[in-house]
Design a protein around this motif. Structure first.
Motif, PDB file in Angstrom:
ATOM      1  N   CYS A 247      32.317  19.354  40.209  1.00 29.40           N
ATOM      2  CA  CYS A 247      32.998  20.673  40.456  1.00 29.40           C
ATOM      3  C   CYS A 247      33.791  20.550  41.393  1.00 29.40           C
ATOM      4  O   CYS A 247      32.684  20.628  42.875  1.00 29.40           O
ATOM      5  CB  CYS A 247      32.544  21.807  40.289  1.00 29.40           C
ATOM      6  SG  CYS A 247      31.859  22.251  38.785  1.00 29.40           S
ATOM      7  N   LEU A 248      34.551  19.981  42.043  1.00 25.91           N
ATOM      8  CA  LEU A 248      35.381  20.056  43.909  1.00 25.91           C
ATOM      9  C   LEU A 248      35.043  21.437  44.278  1.00 25.91           C
ATOM     10  O   LEU A 248      34.882  22.686  43.711  1.00 25.91           O
ATOM     11  CB  LEU A 248      36.909  20.018  42.941  1.00 25.91           C
ATOM     12  CG  LEU A 248      37.384  18.752  41.759  1.00 25.91           C
ATOM     13  CD1 LEU A 248      39.001  18.937  42.230  1.00 25.91           C
ATOM     14  CD2 LEU A 248      36.376  17.822  42.499  1.00 25.91           C
ATOM     15  N   GLN A 249      34.968  21.043  44.998  1.00 29.57           N
ATOM     16  CA  GLN A 249      34.090  22.677  45.959  1.00 29.57           C
ATOM     17  C   GLN A 249      35.171  22.035  47.102  1.00 29.57           C
ATOM     18  O   GLN A 249      34.217  21.495  48.597  1.00 29.57           O
ATOM     19  CB  GLN A 249      32.822  21.812  46.204  1.00 29.57           C
ATOM     20  CG  GLN A 249      31.983  22.377  45.004  1.00 29.57           C
ATOM     21  CD  GLN A 249      32.127  24.113  44.483  1.00 29.57           C
ATOM     22  OE1 GLN A 249      32.101  24.765  45.098  1.00 29.57           O
ATOM     23  NE2 GLN A 249      32.364  24.004  43.196  1.00 29.57           N
ATOM     24  N   PRO A 250      36.136  22.482  47.348  1.00 27.71           N
ATOM     25  CA  PRO A 250      37.114  22.780  48.651  1.00 27.71           C
ATOM     26  C   PRO A 250      36.591  23.534  49.809  1.00 27.71           C
ATOM     27  O   PRO A 250      35.692  23.991  49.727  1.00 27.71           O
ATOM     28  CB  PRO A 250      38.570  23.193  47.674  1.00 27.71           C
ATOM     29  CG  PRO A 250      38.380  24.262  47.072  1.00 27.71           C
ATOM     30  CD  PRO A 250      36.770  23.116  46.779  1.00 27.71           C
TER      31      PRO A 250
ATOM     32  N   PHE B 249      33.971  17.729  49.959  1.00 29.30           N
ATOM     33  CA  PHE B 249      34.955  17.104  50.818  1.00 29.30           C
ATOM     34  C   PHE B 249      34.747  17.075  52.544  1.00 29.30           C
ATOM     35  O   PHE B 249      34.451  18.368  53.281  1.00 29.30           O
ATOM     36  CB  PHE B 249      36.404  18.151  50.969  1.00 29.30           C
ATOM     37  CG  PHE B 249      36.541  18.055  49.192  1.00 29.30           C
ATOM     38  CD1 PHE B 249      37.742  17.166  48.993  1.00 29.30           C
ATOM     39  CD2 PHE B 249      37.137  18.905  48.012  1.00 29.30           C
ATOM     40  CE1 PHE B 249      38.160  16.589  47.109  1.00 29.30           C
ATOM     41  CE2 PHE B 249      36.878  18.810  46.773  1.00 29.30           C
ATOM     42  CZ  PHE B 249      37.354  17.636  46.759  1.00 29.30           C
TER      43      PHE B 249
ATOM     44  N   VAL C 155      31.111  18.742  43.815  1.00 27.59           N
ATOM     45  CA  VAL C 155      31.785  16.969  44.849  1.00 27.59           C
ATOM     46  C   VAL C 155      32.212  18.112  46.119  1.00 27.59           C
ATOM     47  O   VAL C 155      33.248  18.889  46.284  1.00 27.59           O
ATOM     48  CB  VAL C 155      32.798  16.222  44.207  1.00 27.59           C
ATOM     49  CG1 VAL C 155      33.635  15.535  45.251  1.00 27.59           C
ATOM     50  CG2 VAL C 155      32.612  16.155  42.512  1.00 27.59           C
TER      51      VAL C 155
END
Length: 96
Positions: free
Chosen positions: A10-13, A36, A34
């Motif tokens: 799960c991309l976590q900006p 950044f 994930v």
């Protein structure tokens, strides 16, 4: 939550903080968050790869040769040594 449950990563900006709710929701749903870095280029600019190290070595050698020439010394001393050490353990050393 359904999106998190059906995903592996799960991309976590970037948000207000690294402890925001979305990160905990993704962990509870079994999804790997994930994160950044704020400025990924800042870390990459400090890394040296093999090419950078090779170029640095060549430039250092050139500077050393320039200094030796200015001082009137022979820059070839120690530069063109033979590579005989590579063949000291060779079975063909004695002409076998």
């Amino acid at each position: 939550m359904r999106v998190f449950q059906s995903s592996i990563f799960c991309l976590q900006p970037l948000g207000d903080s690294y402890t925001r709710r979305s990160i905990f929701d993704s962990i509870l749903a079994g999804c790997i968050p994930v994160l950044f870095h704020p400025d990924p280029r800042s870390r990459l600019e400090t890394l040296e790869d093999a090419f950078d190290l090779a170029i640095k070595g060549i430039l250092e050698r050139i500077e050393t040769v320039r200094i030796m020439i200015r001082e009137g010394k022979d820059p070839s001393v120690g530069f063109a040594d033979g590579d005989d050490y590579k063949y000291t353990f060779s079975p063909y050393e004695n002409g076998i």
